[in-house]
Design a protein around this motif. Structure first.
Motif, PDB file in Angstrom:
ATOM      1  N   HIS A  80       0.825  -1.238   0.033  1.00 20.65           N
ATOM      2  CA  HIS A  80      -0.183  -0.071   0.069  1.00 20.65           C
ATOM      3  C   HIS A  80       0.814   1.332   0.168  1.00 20.65           C
ATOM      4  O   HIS A  80       0.285   2.173  -0.573  1.00 20.65           O
ATOM      5  N   ASP A  81       1.993   1.225   0.468  1.00 20.37           N
ATOM      6  CA  ASP A  81       2.962   2.423   0.472  1.00 20.37           C
ATOM      7  C   ASP A  81       3.327   2.764  -0.734  1.00 20.37           C
ATOM      8  O   ASP A  81       3.246   3.730  -1.302  1.00 20.37           O
ATOM      9  N   PHE A  82       3.632   1.689  -1.792  1.00 21.68           N
ATOM     10  CA  PHE A  82       3.848   1.921  -3.169  1.00 21.68           C
ATOM     11  C   PHE A  82       2.564   2.148  -3.780  1.00 21.68           C
ATOM     12  O   PHE A  82       2.581   3.119  -4.865  1.00 21.68           O
ATOM     13  N   SER A  83       1.664   1.258  -3.685  1.00 17.61           N
ATOM     14  CA  SER A  83       0.602   1.200  -4.532  1.00 17.61           C
ATOM     15  C   SER A  83      -0.381   2.768  -4.324  1.00 17.61           C
ATOM     16  O   SER A  83      -1.032   3.230  -5.265  1.00 17.61           O
ATOM     17  N   ASP A  84      -0.685   2.905  -3.013  1.00 15.85           N
ATOM     18  CA  ASP A  84      -1.342   4.225  -2.734  1.00 15.85           C
ATOM     19  C   ASP A  84      -0.762   5.315  -2.705  1.00 15.85           C
ATOM     20  O   ASP A  84      -1.508   6.399  -2.737  1.00 15.85           O
ATOM     21  N   VAL A  85       0.436   5.413  -2.461  1.00 18.36           N
ATOM     22  CA  VAL A  85       1.087   6.888  -2.372  1.00 18.36           C
ATOM     23  C   VAL A  85       2.322   6.914  -3.469  1.00 18.36           C
ATOM     24  O   VAL A  85       2.230   7.870  -4.096  1.00 18.36           O
ATOM     25  N   LEU A  86       3.271   6.163  -3.498  1.00 18.29           N
ATOM     26  CA  LEU A  86       4.388   6.511  -4.235  1.00 18.29           C
ATOM     27  C   LEU A  86       4.391   6.299  -5.586  1.00 18.29           C
ATOM     28  O   LEU A  86       4.618   7.057  -6.378  1.00 18.29           O
ATOM     29  N   VAL A  87       3.451   5.158  -6.170  1.00 17.77           N
ATOM     30  CA  VAL A  87       3.496   5.328  -7.579  1.00 17.77           C
ATOM     31  C   VAL A  87       2.412   6.357  -7.925  1.00 17.77           C
ATOM     32  O   VAL A  87       2.807   7.032  -8.973  1.00 17.77           O
ATOM     33  N   PRO A  88       1.494   6.520  -7.160  1.00 16.93           N
ATOM     34  CA  PRO A  88       0.516   7.696  -7.560  1.00 16.93           C
ATOM     35  C   PRO A  88       1.494   9.001  -7.432  1.00 16.93           C
ATOM     36  O   PRO A  88       0.995  10.108  -8.472  1.00 16.93           O
ATOM     37  N   LEU A  89       2.132   9.206  -6.632  1.00 17.16           N
ATOM     38  CA  LEU A  89       2.997  10.671  -6.240  1.00 17.16           C
ATOM     39  C   LEU A  89       3.921  10.553  -7.588  1.00 17.16           C
ATOM     40  O   LEU A  89       4.149  11.624  -8.143  1.00 17.16           O
ATOM     41  N   PHE A  90       4.551   9.472  -8.116  1.00 16.29           N
ATOM     42  CA  PHE A  90       5.439   9.579  -9.191  1.00 16.29           C
ATOM     43  C   PHE A  90       4.450   9.967 -10.519  1.00 16.29           C
ATOM     44  O   PHE A  90       5.162  10.847 -11.411  1.00 16.29           O
ATOM     45  N   ILE A  91       3.158   9.177 -10.824  1.00 18.85           N
ATOM     46  CA  ILE A  91       2.411   9.774 -11.720  1.00 18.85           C
ATOM     47  C   ILE A  91       2.394  11.056 -11.888  1.00 18.85           C
ATOM     48  O   ILE A  91       2.237  12.137 -12.654  1.00 18.85           O
ATOM     49  N   THR A  92       1.984  11.855 -10.676  1.00 16.29           N
ATOM     50  CA  THR A  92       1.257  13.159 -10.250  1.00 16.29           C
ATOM     51  C   THR A  92       2.449  14.177 -10.411  1.00 16.29           C
ATOM     52  O   THR A  92       2.402  15.454 -10.998  1.00 16.29           O
ATOM     53  N   ALA A  93       3.705  13.698  -9.888  1.00 20.16           N
ATOM     54  CA  ALA A  93       4.848  14.819  -9.777  1.00 20.16           C
ATOM     55  C   ALA A  93       5.936  14.492 -10.592  1.00 20.16           C
ATOM     56  O   ALA A  93       6.945  15.684 -10.334  1.00 20.16           O
ATOM     57  N   ARG A  94       6.222  13.255 -10.946  1.00 17.02           N
ATOM     58  CA  ARG A  94       7.588  13.158 -11.733  1.00 17.02           C
ATOM     59  C   ARG A  94       7.667  14.017 -12.862  1.00 17.02           C
ATOM     60  O   ARG A  94       9.196  14.549 -12.889  1.00 17.02           O
ATOM     61  N   GLY A 123      -4.346  16.197  -4.258  1.00 15.11           N
ATOM     62  CA  GLY A 123      -4.713  14.798  -4.728  1.00 15.11           C
ATOM     63  C   GLY A 123      -3.882  14.132  -5.432  1.00 15.11           C
ATOM     64  O   GLY A 123      -2.734  14.675  -5.919  1.00 15.11           O
ATOM     65  N   LEU A 124      -3.776  12.752  -5.610  1.00 13.66           N
ATOM     66  CA  LEU A 124      -2.891  11.954  -6.401  1.00 13.66           C
ATOM     67  C   LEU A 124      -3.815  11.284  -7.540  1.00 13.66           C
ATOM     68  O   LEU A 124      -4.892  10.445  -7.178  1.00 13.66           O
ATOM     69  N   ARG A 125      -3.164  11.228  -8.662  1.00 18.11           N
ATOM     70  CA  ARG A 125      -3.882  10.385  -9.809  1.00 18.11           C
ATOM     71  C   ARG A 125      -3.259   9.035  -9.413  1.00 18.11           C
ATOM     72  O   ARG A 125      -2.157   8.547  -9.174  1.00 18.11           O
ATOM     73  N   SER A 126      -4.329   8.066  -9.827  1.00 18.62           N
ATOM     74  CA  SER A 126      -3.926   6.500  -9.581  1.00 18.62           C
ATOM     75  C   SER A 126      -4.795   5.650 -10.792  1.00 18.62           C
ATOM     76  O   SER A 126      -5.851   6.004 -10.848  1.00 18.62           O
ATOM     77  N   HIS A 127      -4.151   4.976 -11.617  1.00 17.29           N
ATOM     78  CA  HIS A 127      -4.806   4.246 -12.575  1.00 17.29           C
ATOM     79  C   HIS A 127      -5.218   3.079 -12.207  1.00 17.29           C
ATOM     80  O   HIS A 127      -6.243   2.476 -12.771  1.00 17.29           O
ATOM     81  N   ARG A 128      -4.562   2.244 -11.488  1.00 19.80           N
ATOM     82  CA  ARG A 128      -5.025   0.778 -11.011  1.00 19.80           C
ATOM     83  C   ARG A 128      -4.078   0.617  -9.802  1.00 19.80           C
ATOM     84  O   ARG A 128      -3.359   1.137  -9.367  1.00 19.80           O
ATOM     85  N   ASP A 129      -4.515  -0.575  -9.223  1.00 19.03           N
ATOM     86  CA  ASP A 129      -3.601  -1.000  -8.098  1.00 19.03           C
ATOM     87  C   ASP A 129      -2.050  -1.339  -8.605  1.00 19.03           C
ATOM     88  O   ASP A 129      -1.757  -2.169  -9.632  1.00 19.03           O
TER      89      ASP A 129
END
Length: 571
Positions: A276-290, A341-347
């Motif tokens: 959940h650290d990666f799926s809910d925060v780190l990957v969405p943060l990468f999508i949103t801010a990278r 907010g953070l964008r997320s495409h899937r788990d």
């Protein structure tokens, strides 16, 4: 005689005077006719030259808000594209204006924006003049061409919902379009808000002060869960507000001004579980801010110090600025752009079609490896890299074996016979490293340990999330617990492993290898009929298969999987 002569002279004078008068009248009529003809010709000339003396230009005007949003006019046509010695009819289409002037944004391909919030130009003015084409074309032909253009203009007008009775010379602007909502709540996974302009952030609230020309009598307000799972009950909300005209005059003054954008997001939720650290925060943060390349500041709600410490390298690389505790920050921070907010495409996944710069999950893995200073991907898995460098012998002279990291969970779904499993893997030809990850584990050190391995083995669970530190071609060996859990194993880890160019190997245990068999017996529905358990709701399936179950691996049954994997690594 004298009398007759006088009479004769008088009689001859009268006809002569009448002839002169007639002559003068005819001359006058000729002059008037000439002047009238000249005047008619002059009027006709003026009319014709007025109709055919300039280029035909269809002007599609946008609202003031859209004009402010566009930074530059459309580029001029290339000179090479226009025919020599002739003028061109220029038709500006709605789609062309959007593409050229920035009126349409693909917001999954632009950082800090949302795909569902596209600005569609509100064209409400159109003027048309006609031009006579040079080059010796007959006037009738030119009029036909102009007529065709007028028909095309009419079609464009109808397509753009123009009024039919507009005056071509005195076009009046329609009412200003309503302000575009700055928040998008349409995605089933997350809510997102983006403010571009005067954004003021203070204590879980983000205010937008519109330009004077765009202010309205009423403001807008949203309550946003600033994480990628908007349906979690314990994610606190952030207030986002567009100020009205009156509120804008009383907006709080900035206590600090920043030249970079800001991203507001929460660190709580289901975090503390690595998946959940990666799926809910780190990957969405990468999508949103990278895509900001580090030029962005994070305003964090429900800040978790342990999270900041554990993932500090990732956070520090995504943002070069201090993390702000947005719950306790008392100042008014002003930014040119704020994303809430953070964008997320899937788990635990990325959809390249919706991501800025078409990022993929493979890009994320390579990004993580680079942050932790792991060897470049070109060196290959350790087993093959050692063989390529003729360094495939251990200290005692034995041939280098593929290294397998065996992750043992500390609670549910743990291996209850871990020594036996490790011995079986060694007998199959692997060097075995047994680890039990902890939350306080230093990722800088653990990432190096995972990178040195050719196989990451574990039961379906959060420990497998460390596959981000594997090299391309390495294998994730997932042991799937009892209870029809193959689908979960695939969508949470298997798909991701393949997308990241890793080998996905799965071993599904038999009922006898589950501790549920020992606890409830072979006739219990949880053992004999898992489908009946799942039909009663996910809570019951969670109880038996995720929380109560441990694994006693049958090493003999498992051995063929290890042998096949060993051959695959050697290929």
């Amino acid at each position: 005689m004298v009398t007759e002569s006088s009479s004769s002279s008088q009689s001859s004078t009268v006809p002569t005077s009448k002839g002169m008068a007639r002559t003068l009248a005819q001359h006058h009529q000729a002059v008037v006719g000439f002047l009238f003809g000249f005047f008619v010709i002059l009027v006709l000339y003026t009319t014709v030259s007025g109709q055919f003396g300039s280029n035909t230009i269809v002007v599609l005007q946008s609202t003031p808000a859209e004009q402010n949003a566009r930074a530059s006019p459309p580029p001029p046509s290339s000179p090479a594209s226009a025919p020599n010695n002739s003028t061109q009819d220029i038709i500006v289409h709605k789609d062309d204006v959007n593409k050229t002037m920035g009126g349409e944004h693909n917001q999954d391909n632009v950082p800090g924006t949302d795909k569902n919030n596209k600005t569609d130009a509100n064209f409400d003015n159109m003027q048309a003049n006609r031009t006579e084409q040079s080059g010796g074309q007959p006037v009738n032909s030119t009029i036909t061409n102009v007529s065709d253009k007028m028909k095309e203009e009419e079609l464009i007008r109808q397509e753009l919902d123009q009024d039919d009775d507009k005056d071509e010379t005195n076009v009046k602007k329609g009412p200003a379009a309503p302000p575009k909502p700055i928040c998008d709540l349409s995605d089933p996974r997350y809510d997102i808000c983006e403010i571009i302009g005067d954004a003021r952030a203070t204590n879980r609230t983000v205010l937008y002060v519109p330009p004077p020309g765009e202010r309205s009598a009423d403001g807008q307000e949203w309550a946003i869960k600033d994480q990628s799972r908007k349906h979690l009950e314990y994610i606190h909300k952030v207030t986002v507000r567009t100020l009205s005209a009156a509120q804008s005059l009383a907006a709080p003054e900035c206590t600090s001004r920043h030249a970079v954008p800001a991203v507001v997001f929460a660190m709580n939720g289901l975090t503390s579980n690595p998946w959940h650290d990666f799926s809910d925060v780190l990957v969405p943060l990468f999508i949103t801010a990278r895509a900001f390349d580090g030029e962005v500041q994070f305003l964090v709600t429900d800040l978790q110090p342990w999270f900041v410490d554990k993932y500090r390298l990732i956070l520090a690389n995504l943002s070069r600025y201090d993390v702000v505790d947005f719950d306790r920050d008392a100042g008014v921070r002003c930014y040119p752009r704020v994303v809430v907010g953070l964008r997320s495409h899937r788990d635990l996944g990325i959809n390249p079609a919706r991501a800025p710069r078409n990022y993929t999950l493979l890009d994320f893995r390579m990004y993580i490896r680079d942050i932790f200073s792991l060897p470049p991907d070109s060196v290959g898995i350790p087993y093959k890299a050692a063989a390529a460098s003729n360094n495939n012998a251990t200290v005692d002279g034995e041939k280098r074996k593929p290294r397998l990291m065996l992750i043992n969970r500390g609670h549910n779904r743990k291996f209850v016979n871990i020594p036996e499993i490790a011995d079986g893997a060694r007998a199959a030809g692997f060097e075995v490293v047994v680890v039990e990850p902890r939350r306080d584990l230093r990722l800088e050190e653990f990432s190096l340990a995972v990178d040195s391995c050719d196989v990451l083995m574990g039961a379906h669970g959060a420990g497998l999330t460390n596959f981000f530190f594997l090299r391309t071609g390495a294998a994730m060996l997932q042991v799937v617990p009892w209870g029809h859990m193959e689908y979960s194993a695939m969508i949470f880890y298997g798909v991701q492993a393949k997308e990241m160019n890793l080998r996905d190997v799965e071993y599904s245990i038999a009922a006898e290898e589950s501790t549920l068999y020992e606890k409830y017996g072979k006739d219990h529905p949880a053992v004999s009929d898992p489908e009946s358990i799942h039909k009663q709701g996910w809570q019951l399936g969670m109880k038996y298969y995720w929380l109560e179950q441990d694994i006693r691996l049958n090493v003999t049954r498992f051995a063929p999987t290890l042998h096949q994997l060993l051959r695959t690594l050697g290929e």
